[in-house]
Design a protein around this motif. Structure first.
Motif, short mmCIF file in Angstrom:
data_model
loop_
_atom_site.label_atom_id
_atom_site.label_comp_id
_atom_site.label_asym_id
_atom_site.label_seq_id
_atom_site.Cartn_x
_atom_site.Cartn_y
_atom_site.Cartn_z
N ILE A 459 0.84 -1.20 0.00
CA ILE A 459 0.00 0.00 0.00
C ILE A 459 0.87 1.25 0.00
O ILE A 459 2.06 1.18 0.30
CB ILE A 459 -0.94 0.06 1.23
N GLY A 460 0.28 2.37 -0.34
CA GLY A 460 1.01 3.64 -0.32
C GLY A 460 0.03 4.79 -0.24
O GLY A 460 -1.19 4.60 -0.21
N GLY A 461 0.58 5.99 -0.18
CA GLY A 461 -0.27 7.18 -0.13
C GLY A 461 -0.44 7.69 1.28
O GLY A 461 -0.07 7.03 2.25
N ARG A 462 -1.03 8.89 1.39
CA ARG A 462 -1.10 9.55 2.69
C ARG A 462 -2.23 9.03 3.56
O ARG A 462 -2.22 9.19 4.77
CB ARG A 462 -1.25 11.06 2.49
N ALA A 463 -3.24 8.42 2.94
CA ALA A 463 -4.37 7.94 3.73
C ALA A 463 -4.22 6.44 3.99
O ALA A 463 -3.41 5.77 3.35
CB ALA A 463 -5.67 8.21 3.00
N PHE A 464 -4.99 5.94 4.93
CA PHE A 464 -4.91 4.52 5.23
C PHE A 464 -6.31 3.93 5.27
O PHE A 464 -7.20 4.48 5.90
CB PHE A 464 -4.25 4.29 6.58
N ILE A 465 -6.49 2.85 4.55
CA ILE A 465 -7.76 2.15 4.69
C ILE A 465 -7.54 0.66 4.94
O ILE A 465 -8.15 0.08 5.81
CB ILE A 465 -8.73 2.48 3.51
N ILE A 466 -6.65 0.01 4.18
CA ILE A 466 -6.30 -1.39 4.47
C ILE A 466 -4.78 -1.54 4.58
O ILE A 466 -4.04 -0.79 3.96
CB ILE A 466 -6.84 -2.39 3.42
N PRO A 467 -4.33 -2.51 5.36
CA PRO A 467 -2.89 -2.70 5.51
C PRO A 467 -2.30 -3.48 4.33
O PRO A 467 -3.04 -4.05 3.53
CB PRO A 467 -2.79 -3.54 6.78
N ALA A 468 -0.98 -3.50 4.25
CA ALA A 468 -0.30 -4.37 3.30
C ALA A 468 -0.48 -5.80 3.78
O ALA A 468 -0.53 -6.05 4.98
CB ALA A 468 1.18 -4.01 3.24
N PHE A 469 -0.60 -6.75 2.87
CA PHE A 469 -0.77 -8.13 3.32
C PHE A 469 -0.32 -9.14 2.28
O PHE A 469 -0.24 -8.84 1.09
CB PHE A 469 -2.23 -8.41 3.71
N ASP A 470 -0.01 -10.35 2.76
CA ASP A 470 0.26 -11.50 1.91
C ASP A 470 -0.87 -12.48 2.16
O ASP A 470 -1.37 -12.58 3.28
CB ASP A 470 1.58 -12.16 2.27
N GLN A 471 -1.21 -13.21 1.15
CA GLN A 471 -2.30 -14.17 1.32
C GLN A 471 -2.08 -15.35 0.40
O GLN A 471 -1.63 -15.19 -0.73
CB GLN A 471 -3.63 -13.47 0.96
N TRP A 472 -2.35 -16.55 0.89
CA TRP A 472 -2.37 -17.68 -0.03
C TRP A 472 -3.62 -18.52 0.20
O TRP A 472 -4.20 -18.53 1.28
CB TRP A 472 -1.10 -18.53 0.06
N ASN A 473 -4.04 -19.18 -0.84
CA ASN A 473 -5.21 -20.06 -0.79
C ASN A 473 -4.88 -21.32 -1.55
O ASN A 473 -4.17 -21.27 -2.54
CB ASN A 473 -6.41 -19.42 -1.51
N ALA A 474 -5.41 -22.45 -1.10
CA ALA A 474 -5.25 -23.69 -1.86
C ALA A 474 -6.50 -24.52 -1.69
O ALA A 474 -7.10 -24.55 -0.61
CB ALA A 474 -4.03 -24.46 -1.35
#
Lengths: 799, 164
Positions: A459-474
């Protein structure tokens, strides 16, 4: 008497032995040049018997009981041959297969493909081609498909929209392209679908829980986009599309080229379009009781543009087919300048109204890159499919820096990014799918598969709405179907999925005053803590379909699921589009949806009627619940909206029908309705957000094969009506019903040897002022676009 | 044929469920109301406040069921960004850049069970912070009110905050 009985018994015995007499079906499979097609498969229903043609194309199926069989002959690269044969003697048939210039994937003869697919799929399904898209061309793919029963959209201006199936959207609908799930930033209400509608050859819309095949998120349904057909051997051709629209002065063009030697083929497409601010039939809009005047009915700053390129390479030979799809789409569109939050800063109408084509702050930019490789091969019995894909979705939201909340008056130089960058989302996703079709064993046709993906989000920018994340699905799945009789199919399947989401902590870049007792400390607030969540879920489905020449009856019961997304788990910031302070909940459970679907259709020759009702129970439906509280520190004094879960009951469906009033005149109708009710939680008794109202279309279509120099001509008038939507949840407003008219005309014309496919539309013929309950701008009372003339021309060519 | 009948039986059952759900649940679908029409309501659009002098917020809130809470947000409008929700327009100072503008963000509770509520809230206006005295000029005064169910309503006023 005794003799008579004996005679009867004897007759009976004779009959019995007669009925047990076995016959054989043999023959030869050849192409149009009478060359043998070794390896072509022959399959009989309902017996499930089958065989493969030998090196000279001959086959034989012995020991067949007297009766009627549906015979299917398949050979890769050729159209399937289907016929019903009465076997009451030894039969010998010569089957000539026609070469195929179409997608081979799963099944059957192109002309009857949609029909057959409808029979086999026990969920309600809509299949449309590029012709349908052309005749109903809207600003985006979903707007073009909106006419279908049960399908609606959440529109963000004139060129962007999100798919909605039976009132479900966001992460509850899966869009599939080239066999893989399309992954953008679906969680955002203002994020449209990044797909070039000219590159879509046909669309299959499955309405109902489809997690079985597609995994998490496919609760509401699936929009499966099939791309261009494989060209025939030794062909070279292409097409040029030109599109123009009056309302938003939209112009666009899409150019496609294709070529194929014997086995190798290439397809290339480039699309570019640009549009100005769209016009609404009012001269002002009331935004939270403030009246914003509109210059020349233009919705200030809703102009945009989009460019995309597609390259497909492939190799198709008898038992092996491999394709690589590479595409890149870039789009840019302004947000209605008066609507970025409740207090639009810097709406300098002089600058904004100087041109209706420029894109000023606030606006968003999206880039979507996709590389997918699909490979199919088959042995005598087994069929394999391997799909590998990479996608990157990069989204920027720009608006001039203002000190919302406790941000400083002047943006500090010490930060590494542009002060006008409000939000940035960068998703990279790697996905794989492998499926084995085991052919038929004891009448059961079974396939097993695996799919998995890994995504990395920054994520980037001056505002925040969601965090950076990693995700996997199987997930692993098995699907099996068997014909019960020559015209009924039973199918079922089972699937198990696991997934993990791992999100990063986030701290504000500016200090906020935290009050404890009499002291005030300035602290950099932690908006999100590190979070690690594991999920797992089962999906299942059991369906039955029965079809005769007149009837099509279906029933399906299924369970689908969805894992909570990063926003639902970890949001903690102000959404400046709505001035809501949105807070995630790390303890959310996966959503489960249990649904019973019915489908029936009767074809009376010159008329058809059908209906597809459903009932649905949702456990743990996740939604953003507006509370009565405000938050000073984290929410800058905005109203707090918490992610929460409740049980939901939904019921609804679609009805449709048409009748040929005369040979060339068709009267048709479709209707759709969904009712939903929350059964538990804070909003018990309320409906769900973004619920489309009851709606329908009555249309009259006149077609003529040839009329002077017009070929395949049609006239169509749609009367679209929508009921009032009074099933609302805060902060929605009751939306009145409306009636609008859309007219279209189209034809093929030939000038010398050049064919031109012409489509012309007038949307909102009467320039009616009406509101779309699910439009993104509905909350600030922006009506839908006014009258719009749409012209599209296509010049196909082939050597 | 049997299957056809069976299917239709299902549809009828479905229709039964469907129509039984049609009974309207009684949920609150009305927003709360901020009333500024009283003669002593304060502040009003275009009013002036003074740094160093607290003022009393006087507004009438009402809801058909139960009021929730309210929030006040005062921030600068030096760039003329904000529209008031009121019809009257005020005379604005020339556009200027903000360096040390005054910000007041606060949320306030309303006693539970109220359908009507009259605010009598004293809000302090300090003259300075650690960075010095606050910029005077055009400010935006923003009031937001919820009801118990989460419906909300907003009023935005254009005011001036000056030094006396």
């Amino acid at each position: 008497m005794y003799k008579i009985i004996l005679l009867l018994l004897g007759l009976g015995f004779f009959n019995l032995s007669f009925s047990q007499h076995k016959y054989s079906l043999s023959g030869r499979i050849v192409d149009s040049n009478q060359n043998p097609l070794p390896g072509a498969s022959i399959f009989l229903m309902p017996s499930g018997q089958g065989t493969v043609a030998d090196a000279k194309g001959y086959f034989s199926i012995p020991m067949l009981e007297n009766g009627s069989y549906r015979v299917e002959v398949k050979y890769l690269g050729y159209q399937n041959w289907v016929d019903t044969l009465l076997v009451d003697a030894n039969l010998n048939r010569l089957v000539e297969l026609k070469p195929q210039s179409v997608e081979l994937q799963e099944v059957v003869v192109w002309d009857h493909r949609a029909e057959k697919r409808k029979q086999e799929e026990s969920l309600s399904i809509e299949i449309v081609t590029q012709d349908f898209i052309k005749q109903n061309l809207g600003g985006s793919l979903m707007q073009s498909l909106e006419r279908l029963p049960g399908v609606s959209t959440i529109d963000i201006g004139s060129g962007q929209s999100k798919p909605v199936i039976r009132g479900l959207s966001f992460n509850r609908v899966v869009v599939v392209e080239h066999g893989l799930k399309h992954e953008g930033q679906q969680w955002g209400a203002d994020h449209g679908l990044e797909v070039d509608q000219y590159a879509v050859e046909n669309v299959e819309i499955i309405k109902g829980p489809s997690s079985l095949t597609y995994g998490s998120d496919a609760l509401g349904g699936v929009i499966d986009l099939k791309s261009a057909k494989i060209p025939g051997p030794n062909t070279l051709g292409g097409s040029v599309d030109i599109i123009g629209k009056s309302n938003n002065q939209h112009w666009g063009s899409s150019v496609a080229l294709y070529g194929r030697k014997k086995y190798f083929f290439v397809q290339l497409r480039a699309t570019a379009l640009s549009y100005a601010d769209y016009r609404v039939p009012v001269d002002s809009v009331d935004i939270y009781s403030y009246r914003a005047g509109l210059h020349n009915n233009n919705l200030r700053n809703t102009a945009g543009n989009e460019q995309s390129i597609h390259l497909n390479l492939g190799w198709a030979k008898d038992y092996f087919q491999s394709k690589i799809f590479v595409s890149h789409l870039r789009s840019e569109a302004g947000f209605f300048a008066n609507a970025h939050g409740l207090e639009p800063r810097h709406v300098n109408t002089e600058i904004h109204d100087a041109s209706n084509r420029d894109i000023l702050d606030p606006y968003h930019q999206v880039q979507h890159t996709k590389i997918v490789s699909t490979t199919q091969w088959r042995s005598e019995k087994l069929k394999y499919e391997l799909i590998l894909g990479f996608q990157r979705n990069l989204r920027h939201e720009w608006s001039e820096y203002v000190n919302h909340g406790y941000m400083p008056d002047q943006f500090p130089d010490s930060l590494q990014y542009d002060p006008n960058l409000e939000l940035q989302f960068d998703k990279k996703i790697y996905a794989a799918k492998f499926k084995v079709d085991f052919g038929t064993w004891k009448k059961w046709n079974t396939s097993l598969g695996f799919n998995g993906d890994f995504q990395h989000n920054e994520i980037g920018g001056r505002a925040f709405i969601i965090p950076a994340f990693d995700q996997w699905n199987a997930g692993i799945f098995g699907i099996s179907q068997r014909p019960l009789t020559a015209n009924s199919i039973l199918q079922w399947g089972l699937r198990y999925d696991v997934g993990q989401l791992n999100s990063k902590a986030y701290y504000d870049w500016f200090p906020s005053p935290e009050v404890s007792g009499a002291d005030t400390h300035f602290v950099y607030l932690m908006r999100a803590d590190h979070l690690l969540k594991n999920f797992s879920s089962f999906s299942t489905s059991l369906g039955y379909s029965y079809f005769t020449d007149q009837w099509l009856l279906k029933i399906n019961a299924g369970k689908s699921f969805r894992m909570p997304n990063a926003k639902e788990l970890a949001a903690n910031g102000v959404n400046y589009h709505h001035f809501s302070y949105e807070v995630g909940n790390a303890n959310l459970k996966p959503e489960s949806s249990y649904q019973l679907d019915l489908g029936m259709e009767y074809d009376g020759g010159s008329w058809i009627v059908g209906a597809s009702p459903f009932v649905n129970f949702f456990a743990n439906y996740i939604y953003l619940n507006p509370t009565s509280q405000y938050d000073r520190l984290y929410g800058n004094g905005n109203q707090e909206f918490n992610y929460t879960q409740s049980n939901v009951f939904r019921v609804g469906g679609e009805v449709y029908g048409h009748v040929h009033l005369m040979k060339n005149l068709l009267l048709g109708m479709v209707g759709e309705y969904v009712f939903s009710r929350q059964l538990s939680g804070d909003k018990q008794g309320f409906s769900l957000p973004f619920s489309p109202p009851a709606a329908g279309i009555v249309n009259m279509k006149y077609t003529a094969k040839k009329f002077y120099f017009f070929e395949s001509m049609y006239f169509n008038l749609d009367v679209r009506f929508s009921a009032q939507q009074n099933q609302i949840v805060p902060p929605e407003e009751v939306t009145d019903g409306y009636v609008i008219f859309n007219f279209s005309w189209g034809s093929d014309i030939k000038i010398k040897n050049q064919k031109i496919e012409l489509n012309f539309q007038i949307q909102n013929l009467t320039n009616t002022v009406y509101f779309n309950h699910t439009s993104y701008y509905r909350l600030i009372n922006v009506p839908e676009a006014g009258r719009n003339f749409v012209v599209s021309l296509r010049f196909p060519f082939q050597t | 044929m049997k299957k056809t009948i069976l299917t239709f039986a299902f549809i009828i059952a479905l229709y039964g469920t469907f129509s039984s759900c049609q009974k309207e649940a009684t949920v609150d679908k009305e927003k709360p109301v901020i009333d500024l029409s009283a003669a002593d309501a304060f502040p009003g659009n275009c009013d002036t406040l003074y740094f160093g002098e607290p003022f009393v917020l006087k507004m009438a809130f009402s809801d058909n069921v139960e009021l929730g809470s309210y929030s006040i947000d005062i921030h600068h409008n030096f760039d003329h960004h904000s529209h008031s929700t009121e019809i009257t327009s005020c005379t604005m100072d020339p556009i200027k850049e903000a360096f040390n503008s005054f910000t007041h963000i606060q949320n306030y509770s309303i006693p539970t069970g109220q359908q009507h509520y009259q605010t009598q809230l004293s809000i302090p206006l300090p003259t300075s912070n650690d960075d010095g005295s606050f910029d005077e000029g055009d400010y935006h005064f923003y009031i937001s009110l919820t009801d118990h169910e989460g419906w909300s309503t907003q009023k935005g006023l254009s005011i001036k905050i000056l030094y006396r």
